[in-house]
Design a protein around this motif. Sequence first.
Motif, mmCIF file in Angstrom:
data_model
loop_
_atom_site.group_PDB
_atom_site.id
_atom_site.type_symbol
_atom_site.label_atom_id
_atom_site.label_comp_id
_atom_site.label_asym_id
_atom_site.label_seq_id
_atom_site.Cartn_x
_atom_site.Cartn_y
_atom_site.Cartn_z
ATOM 1 N N LEU B 38 -54.964 2.758 20.282
ATOM 2 C CA LEU B 38 -55.688 1.498 20.124
ATOM 3 C C LEU B 38 -56.158 1.302 18.688
ATOM 4 N N SER B 39 -56.719 2.357 18.108
ATOM 5 C CA SER B 39 -57.342 2.185 16.797
ATOM 6 C C SER B 39 -56.384 2.467 15.643
ATOM 7 N N ASP B 41 -56.195 5.176 14.083
ATOM 8 C CA ASP B 41 -56.893 5.984 13.085
ATOM 9 C C ASP B 41 -57.530 7.197 13.771
ATOM 10 N N ASN B 79 -63.223 -0.463 26.340
ATOM 11 C CA ASN B 79 -64.462 -1.155 25.955
ATOM 12 C C ASN B 79 -65.056 -0.570 24.685
ATOM 13 N N ILE B 82 -63.090 -1.941 21.788
ATOM 14 C CA ILE B 82 -63.388 -3.348 21.488
ATOM 15 C C ILE B 82 -64.763 -3.455 20.815
ATOM 16 N N ASP B 83 -65.707 -2.705 21.359
ATOM 17 C CA ASP B 83 -67.061 -2.712 20.808
ATOM 18 C C ASP B 83 -67.045 -2.256 19.350
ATOM 19 N N ARG B 86 -65.527 -4.838 16.980
ATOM 20 C CA ARG B 86 -66.444 -5.935 16.674
ATOM 21 C C ARG B 86 -67.500 -5.503 15.673
ATOM 22 N N HIS B 90 -68.053 -6.982 12.023
ATOM 23 C CA HIS B 90 -69.351 -7.542 11.666
ATOM 24 C C HIS B 90 -69.877 -6.877 10.392
ATOM 25 N N LYS B 94 -70.523 -8.603 6.807
ATOM 26 C CA LYS B 94 -71.878 -8.668 6.295
ATOM 27 C C LYS B 94 -72.034 -7.913 4.973
ATOM 28 N N LEU B 135 -50.552 -4.848 13.282
ATOM 29 C CA LEU B 135 -51.487 -4.660 14.415
ATOM 30 C C LEU B 135 -52.897 -5.112 14.050
ATOM 31 N N ARG B 143 -54.759 -6.759 20.917
ATOM 32 C CA ARG B 143 -54.306 -5.420 20.553
ATOM 33 C C ARG B 143 -54.332 -4.478 21.762
#
Lengths: 275, 198
Positions: B38-39, B41, B79, B82-83, B86, B90, B94, B135, B143
């Motif tokens: 998924l990542s 990495d 989850n 995905i968390d 995000r 963010h 920022k 990706l 993804r």
Amino acid sequence: MNNWTPIEHLLEDALYGRLSPAEEALFDAHLDKHPHLAHDFAQMRATLDIMNQREMAAPNDQYFTDLTENVMRRGKTTASYGRAQILPISLAARVRIFLSPSNVAKMTAAAALLLVGFFIGRFSGTAEPDGQMTGYSSYGYSLDRHSSPISVDDTDMNLEDRVRSYLERSSFLLMLNGSPQLDHQALVTCGFDLDHQQQISRELLVQTRTLKSELNSISDPQGQAIGDLVSDIEAYLVSINELNDPGDIHSLRPLHNQMDEIFCQVKCNLDNMRR
Amino acid sequence: MSEESATSVKANSRDVESDFRRFVEENRRMVFMLALDLSGDHADADDIAQDVFLKAFLSYDKFRGEAKAGTWLYRITVNAFIDRSRRKAHMALKHGERIETEFDHARYLNSRRPEGDPEDLTAAAEMKVQIESALDTLSPQQRVVFVLRHYKHLALKEIAEHLSISEGTVKSLLFRAIQRLREALAHYRNELGLEESA
């Protein structure tokens, strides 16, 4: 017109080579009639062929041994802070814990906090010339969970009022979630309801997006500061939505504490603007 | 608490602990490899895997011995990814920076000097960069669906069950993911001579 429509249901199977002979004939016949679709399909297949070349190196056994040890160590540390109930606890012991002086104090504090929040929200509005109050109730929401404290019809409000209403509702959510004095047990005692919090945060998220786009079009620093805060709130709301267990609400504390301060400043600015 | 009941609680605690250790040992490879797919990495996958098992530890009494623990682990891994995506997005927006994590590549990846034609090695490295960049253009949900379908070979129905969404949504996310990858890799396909003229 989307010419994929007649064979759209076959596309995924076609890409992964799982069509039956009859389906394949139908699919190929359609592509023969629409050469640009055949071109698109060839590109999709070529793309997937490239993606097939991805190789992720698995770590060695030492890594997995270390992972297990790290997890066990972190698990024990976390459990020792009282976030997990690994040991079976008898009912009598649960009652004793529940009624311990420190818990009673926490429950009282939590109840007081909720009441103060309620009264601030209910009665702290400023009097308008026609005598109406602009408190929580005038924005169309109440603390009654069944009437949803966040469902607001804000279509007739100007931007400033919508921002104010949004911030007040977000701070209401923050207040419910965030007292650092409340541990998991106290949250349960207060009737903390994660599903309800997630429902609130989802509704606020919908408004976040509209507000953000409007605030982005304001060029003055105050508007941008509020826009930044709304982005922070959005991250917080998304995080609430991701929680699986009410006990995990504590993981949001650093974000929560940081936001609390900015919140106060922005609300003061809004009051100044109004004056 | 009597000495006897204290001993029994201790024994029970040891039972749960060894039970959970076995649970981690049985599932750690699956969770880590899913997080890695998924990542893309190793450091991120390491963080995700630790978070997933920590969550599992905290809720272990709820699903201990249940057959669906694997499905549950799958879901919380997704989850957690995905968390994390995000939060990373963010933070990057920022502060203009990435969340850096540590992974001891030298210790854990049996890194040997790759052998072969230097030109082939360069081409392989280039392909890896192109694939990961493509990706990265997907949303976290696209993804997840693409990885589960393409690399984990799950059926659309299974993906829908794992993610608690409808099969139609899975299909649409997959289709949009493939379209986006197609756009992202257009130039590279051309370079490889895989592009046909319309």
